[in-house]
Write an enzyme that holds these catalytic residues in place. Structure first.
Site, PDB file in Angstrom:
ATOM      1  CG  ASP A   1      -1.940   1.086   1.236  1.00 39.07           C
ATOM      2  OD1 ASP A   1      -1.945   1.899   0.291  1.00 39.07           O
ATOM      3  OD2 ASP A   1      -2.742   1.142   2.182  1.00 39.07           O
TER       4      ASP A   1
ATOM      5  CG  ASP B   1      -3.548   3.745  -3.302  1.00 40.28           C
ATOM      6  OD1 ASP B   1      -4.443   2.909  -3.572  1.00 40.28           O
ATOM      7  OD2 ASP B   1      -3.671   4.597  -2.411  1.00 40.28           O
ATOM      8  CD  GLU B   2      -5.184  -0.296  -0.840  1.00 40.59           C
ATOM      9  OE1 GLU B   2      -5.370  -1.434  -0.354  1.00 40.59           O
ATOM     10  OE2 GLU B   2      -5.983   0.646  -0.661  1.00 40.59           O
TER      11      GLU B   2
END
Length: 403
Positions: free
Chosen positions: A9, A105-106
């Protein structure tokens, strides 16, 4: 043999990418927002300096500046975020071919069968990834290491920023069960409020609650959450481009009180359409049709569907079609116990949507795209209940990806 899953993350992703161009602002309270010129715009991301003033994602610019009058506001650059996301995932690809993005974003990484190539120590590999991302891209990363996807994600949330957390067979009960139930994947505000009615405040309390009772109250979601809390998640990490095609995406809700007014039903349709649209965008899909099911208190279902003129993944357009179908199926004040909205005839992102968009109000649609994309980012960071278009409280909720 247990799988070895990482959940990676990127910390404060939007704000971190923006600050690469403004290093002088790293220690200055700074936020990324939808429209810096509008007092009613919302905060999309903020740096650590802004967090110390209590600035929160999803609050209005006006609220944020009440807390921090000197807050520096930056506009978002979504193309740049996509570029950095692709560069980060290219680094992940060097360690395994099983990389499943979960938003921009993960990502989950299954390193079960490749770890031996990199020394055999999962924690050390996670630390290597953090160092590479920081050195090569200037961003920081939090990594969870575990034997399933749900616990790996809990691990990446456990310590931030720039940290690695192991949730293992030996320590998972000690680490996971005391956490608030809202920390668990797919427990949004509605589910958290419902669980609170049963005295379930922690993941451990959820694990101890009878599974059948949860299923009776929450449908399939109740059983799924019970499995998650007990470490029984078996969902595989799906490599990009190798996922089985999704045929439909649906969301259904049983309401705590029967709906009898058109305003109530409209709010319910908005709530469901918002959830469906969010999942479509996460999967990179567009709906070519909408299906609605209305259930009465006698558990009698009536359904109708229609083709859309233009494939879409926008809440506003799905909701308009669903409301039109609901109007054909139901007349007030006949009571409604449950509603389901399903997106059908799904296609991936591509030329079909963009060509059709030439005939639409491009500027208005682009504004809606930006709004709903911003909401997606907020939900990924703060849970599915962090922001929404509003709707009546749900007594039970069931979401599905149907093959």
């Amino acid at each position: 043999m247990d799988r070895i899953i990482l959940h990676c993350d990127l910390n404060s992703f939007y704000a971190s990418v923006e600050l690469l161009n403004y290093p002088e602002l790293r220690k200055v309270p700074t936020a990324v927002c939808g429209d810096p010129s509008a007092r009613h715009g919302i905060i999309l991301a903020k740096n650590d300096a802004a967090k110390r003033f209590g600035v929160q994602t999803a609050e209005t610019i006006w609220q944020a500046r009440q807390k921090c009058p000197g807050l520096v506001l930056l506009p978002p650059h979504h193309r740049r975020y996509r570029e950095y996301s692709q560069r980060v995932n290219a680094i992940y690809d060097a360690y395994t071919d099983l990389v499943e993005p979960f938003g921009i974003d993960e990502s989950w990484l299954d390193i079960t069968h490749s770890l031996h190539l990199f020394g055999g120590d999962a924690m050390a590999l996670a630390d290597t990834l953090r160092r590479r991302i920081r050195r090569e891209l200037g961003l920081t990363l939090s990594v969870g290491v575990s034997f399933n996807k749900v616990f790996a994600k809990l691990g990446s949330d456990y310590r931030k920023p720039d940290a690695t957390t192991l949730i293992s067979r030996e320590n998972w009960r000690e680490l996971v069960w005391p956490l608030p139930v809202g920390d668990l994947l797919y427990v949004g505000n509605a589910a958290r409020k419902l669980l609170r009615e049963y005295g379930i405040e922690t993941i451990g309390a959820l694990a101890a609650f009878p599974r059948r009772a949860l299923e009776e109250r929450m449908g399939k979601l109740g059983g799924q959450l019970h499995d998650y809390a007990n470490g029984l998640d078996q969902d595989p990490v799906r490599a990009r481009g190798k996922r089985e095609p999704v045929k439909s995406v649906g969301n259904g809700t049983t309401f705590p009180k029967n709906l009898t007014a058109w305003e109530q039903v409209t709010a319910g349709i908005h709530l469901l359409s918002d959830a469906v649209a969010s999942r479509l965008r996460r999967k990179g899909l567009y709906a070519g049709g909408v299906h609605v099911t209305v259930r009465d208190p006698a558990f009698q279902d009536r359904s109708r569907q229609r083709q859309l003129e233009t494939p879409t993944h926008l809440m506003r357009e799905l909701s308009a079609a669903a409301l039109a179908l609901t109007g054909e199926l139901w007349k007030p004040p006949n009571p409604i116990r449950a509603l389901t909205v399903t997106a059908m005839h799904l296609t991936p992102e591509g030329d079909t949507y963009e060509q059709a968009d030439l005939f639409a109000a491009a500027e208005d649609r682009d504004r809606q795209e930006r709004l709903e994309a911003a909401m997606d980012g907020i939900r990924r960071k703060y849970g599915s209940g962090a922001i929404g278009f509003g709707g009546p409280g749900a007594g039970a909720s069931e979401s599905s990806f149907q093959e």
